[in-house]
Design an enzyme around this catalytic site. Structure first.
Site, short mmCIF file in Angstrom:
data_model
loop_
_atom_site.label_atom_id
_atom_site.label_comp_id
_atom_site.label_asym_id
_atom_site.label_seq_id
_atom_site.Cartn_x
_atom_site.Cartn_y
_atom_site.Cartn_z
N GLY A 13 0.82 -1.21 -0.01
CA GLY A 13 0.13 0.02 0.14
C GLY A 13 0.69 1.24 0.02
N ARG A 23 13.62 10.00 -2.35
CA ARG A 23 14.46 10.83 -2.66
C ARG A 23 16.01 10.97 -2.21
NH1 ARG A 23 15.33 15.05 0.43
NH2 ARG A 23 16.23 17.38 -0.53
N VAL A 25 17.18 7.90 -0.66
CA VAL A 25 18.02 6.82 -1.01
C VAL A 25 18.84 7.14 -2.59
CG1 VAL A 25 17.78 4.22 -2.09
CG2 VAL A 25 16.26 5.01 0.01
N ARG A 27 19.59 10.21 -3.51
CA ARG A 27 20.64 11.04 -3.46
C ARG A 27 21.69 10.73 -2.64
NH1 ARG A 27 17.66 16.87 -3.96
NH2 ARG A 27 17.12 16.59 -6.18
N ARG A 74 0.29 -4.70 -6.10
CA ARG A 74 0.60 -5.87 -5.67
C ARG A 74 0.97 -7.05 -6.82
NH1 ARG A 74 -0.96 -4.36 -0.33
NH2 ARG A 74 -2.36 -2.98 -0.33
N ASP A 105 5.03 -5.55 5.73
CA ASP A 105 5.52 -6.95 6.03
C ASP A 105 5.27 -7.94 4.69
OD1 ASP A 105 2.76 -6.91 5.79
OD2 ASP A 105 2.52 -8.00 7.66
N THR A 128 4.55 2.10 5.51
CA THR A 128 3.14 1.84 5.62
C THR A 128 2.29 2.54 6.68
OG1 THR A 128 1.49 -0.34 6.62
CG2 THR A 128 4.02 -0.28 7.33
N ASP A 130 0.08 1.63 8.57
CA ASP A 130 -0.59 0.94 9.87
C ASP A 130 0.59 0.80 11.04
OD1 ASP A 130 -2.65 0.15 8.65
OD2 ASP A 130 -2.19 -1.75 7.76
N ASP A 132 2.72 -1.34 11.77
CA ASP A 132 2.28 -2.77 12.20
C ASP A 132 3.88 -3.29 11.97
OD1 ASP A 132 2.43 -2.89 9.42
OD2 ASP A 132 0.65 -4.23 9.38
N ARG A 174 -5.89 -3.40 10.04
CA ARG A 174 -6.35 -4.84 9.78
C ARG A 174 -5.81 -5.65 10.97
NH1 ARG A 174 -8.16 -8.71 6.38
NH2 ARG A 174 -9.53 -7.05 5.54
N GLU A 190 -14.24 8.73 22.77
CA GLU A 190 -14.82 7.92 23.97
C GLU A 190 -13.96 6.63 24.25
OE1 GLU A 190 -16.63 10.53 22.63
OE2 GLU A 190 -16.39 11.22 24.57
N LYS A 214 -24.24 12.02 31.84
CA LYS A 214 -23.40 13.20 32.46
C LYS A 214 -23.47 14.41 31.67
CE LYS A 214 -20.32 10.23 34.57
NZ LYS A 214 -19.03 9.93 34.87
N LYS A 216 -21.87 14.92 28.48
CA LYS A 216 -21.59 14.72 27.15
C LYS A 216 -22.67 15.12 26.20
CE LYS A 216 -17.23 12.10 27.92
NZ LYS A 216 -16.63 11.05 27.59
N SER A 218 -22.05 14.19 23.14
CA SER A 218 -21.70 13.36 21.78
C SER A 218 -20.97 12.38 22.29
CB SER A 218 -21.06 14.37 20.70
OG SER A 218 -19.92 15.09 21.10
P1 ATP Z 1 1.08 -2.90 3.39
O1 ATP Z 1 1.38 -3.13 4.81
O2 ATP Z 1 0.68 -1.45 3.16
O3 ATP Z 1 -0.07 -3.63 2.95
P2 ATP Z 1 2.77 -4.62 2.32
O4 ATP Z 1 4.25 -4.64 1.84
O5 ATP Z 1 2.32 -5.73 3.45
O6 ATP Z 1 2.17 -3.64 2.42
P3 ATP Z 1 1.61 -6.73 0.64
O7 ATP Z 1 0.65 -6.61 -0.78
O8 ATP Z 1 1.16 -7.72 1.53
O9 ATP Z 1 1.90 -5.33 1.05
O10 ATP Z 1 3.21 -7.22 -0.18
C1 ATP Z 1 3.53 -6.30 -1.45
C2 ATP Z 1 4.11 -7.34 -2.26
O11 ATP Z 1 5.17 -8.16 -1.64
C3 ATP Z 1 2.95 -8.40 -2.83
O12 ATP Z 1 2.30 -8.11 -3.98
C4 ATP Z 1 3.97 -9.54 -3.48
O13 ATP Z 1 4.65 -9.07 -4.77
C5 ATP Z 1 5.36 -9.49 -2.54
N1 ATP Z 1 4.87 -10.57 -1.41
C6 ATP Z 1 4.10 -10.51 -0.34
N2 ATP Z 1 3.98 -11.73 0.44
C7 ATP Z 1 4.88 -12.45 -0.55
C8 ATP Z 1 5.36 -14.00 -0.17
N3 ATP Z 1 4.93 -14.64 0.56
N4 ATP Z 1 6.16 -14.36 -1.11
C9 ATP Z 1 6.70 -13.69 -2.19
N5 ATP Z 1 6.42 -12.28 -2.26
C10 ATP Z 1 5.51 -11.80 -1.37
#
Ligand code: ATP
Length: 325
Positions: A13, A23, A25, A27, A74, A105, A128, A130, A132, A174, A190, A214, A216, A218
């Site tokens: 994403g 930029r 990386v 430069r 993707r 990830d 990302t 998230d 995460d 997610r 809240e 009390k 609030k 909203s």
């Molecule tokens: P976000 O957290 O924003 O969703 P992300 O890097 O987790 O980002 P994904 O769509 O899960 O996004 O992964 C990006 C790309 O990495 C996938 O489109 C795919 O090409 C590659 N990828 C993901 N999982 C695997 C895997 N198990 N093996 C090989 N390539 C993978």
């Protein structure tokens, strides 16, 4: 083998601040006497050979732009052995010696697999919204998304107060509740319904009832979009059934959370991480993600970065509860 050319891609994403990392990386690599080849549309560009040499002017005037000029996609081909073989052949053809991948990830899971099959040094940069990924306090894009959400919630609060309404606002997250929890804290909501914690709907009902009784006029509840929370719509419907007297509304913020100019913080961490990624490759490091912990650059193995248990500070959860009385 000494590295002469770095391949650079953004994947998964999009997140605001990815351009600042691109930029940085580019430069930093040129500053250190390396060549940079931009790979378009994530791993897809590596498979299809959509690759172009970048010079410093290719990254001019992008630090303030959201999204990614390298595009992202993707790519299912890259999840197959044949796809990765083609990707490797294209790398060789373009004389790319090492990769910097900016993503989440999934991107690092793919990178790890690729590096295991072929002898390619890869460094990841966490991009990302998230937040995460383990091993970094923040990922690029998270701070901007948080600010975007808080801005939207402030606006919703105006109408919620005027009409004495209960709003459920759904945000991204997610598997991780960082966006929902911290935006709830920052916007004075809240409660936050997050995937890391089981939702006790009776407690939520009690909290809202007490609030309305009390002081609030909203109530706002942030809900992370996740199968574990069930989403804002379902929660709102159940709340309305239990309390038909409430004027319940739902807002799903959706893709607006991804866009916009990156905050200063995201630009700064993206710039620092981009430079650190190039330094790591020149130092002979490989299969690691660059992170920032306590304001210092750290390097974390991919295996550690993609663990799915990034801890959420329970003190933030308790603080939100205490402040929402
Ligand atoms: P976000 O957290 O924003 O969703 P992300 O890097 O987790 O980002 P994904 O769509 O899960 O996004 O992964 C990006 C790309 O990495 C996938 O489109 C795919 O090409 C590659 N990828 C993901 N999982 C695997 C895997 N198990 N093996 C090989 N390539 C993978």
């Amino acid at each position: 083998m000494s590295i002469k050319t770095i391949g650079l891609l953004t994947s998964g994403g999009d997140a605001p601040g990815m351009n600042a990392a691109v930029r940085s990386v580019t430069r930093s690599a040129i500053f250190n006497g390396l060549r940079v080849k931009a790979i378009f549309r994530g791993y897809r560009g590596l498979v299809t050979g959509e690759i172009k040499e970048f010079r410093t002017e290719n990254v001019s005037n992008i630090i303030q732009q959201g999204g990614t000029i390298l595009k992202t996609a993707r790519c299912t081909e890259f999840t197959t052995e044949e796809g990765r073989k083609i990707a490797y052949e294209n790398m060789r053809k373009e004389e790319i010696d090492a990769l910097v991948v900016i993503g989440g990830d999934g991107t690092f899971t793919g990178a790890r697999m690729f590096a295991r099959e072929y002898d390619v040094p890869i460094v990841g940069i966490p991009g990302t919204i998230d937040n995460d990924l383990c091993g970094t306090d923040s990922t690029i894009g998270y701070d901007t998304a948080l600010n975007t959400i808080v801005d939207a919630v402030d606006k919703i609060r105006d109408t919620a107060s005027s009409h004495e309404r209960l709003f459920f606002i759904e945000v991204m997250g997610r598997d991780a509740g960082f966006l929902a929890l911290n935006s709830a804290l920052a916007a004075g909501a809240e409660a936050a319904i997050i995937p890391e914690r089981k939702t006790h709907e009776e407690q939520l009902e009690e909290l809202i009832k007490n609030g309305f009784r009390k002081s609030k006029n909203s109530s706002i509840v942030l809900v992370a979009e996740s199968p574990k929370t069930g989403g804002a719509q379902a929660l709102a419907e159940r709340m309305h059934e239990a309390h038909p007297e409430y004027d319940v509304r739902v807002t799903i913020l959706g893709h607006l959370q991804r866009g916009g100019r990156p905050t200063a913080y995201d630009r700064i961490i993206a710039s620092r991480m981009g430079a650190a990624a190039v330094e790591a490759l020149l130092d002979g490091q490989r299969n690691i993600m660059v992170g920032i912990v306590n304001d210092k650059i750290v390097y974390v193995p991919f295996t550690q970065a993609i663990r799915d248990d990034k801890p959420l500070d329970p003190h933030i959860v308790q603080t939100l509860q205490a402040l929402s009385i």
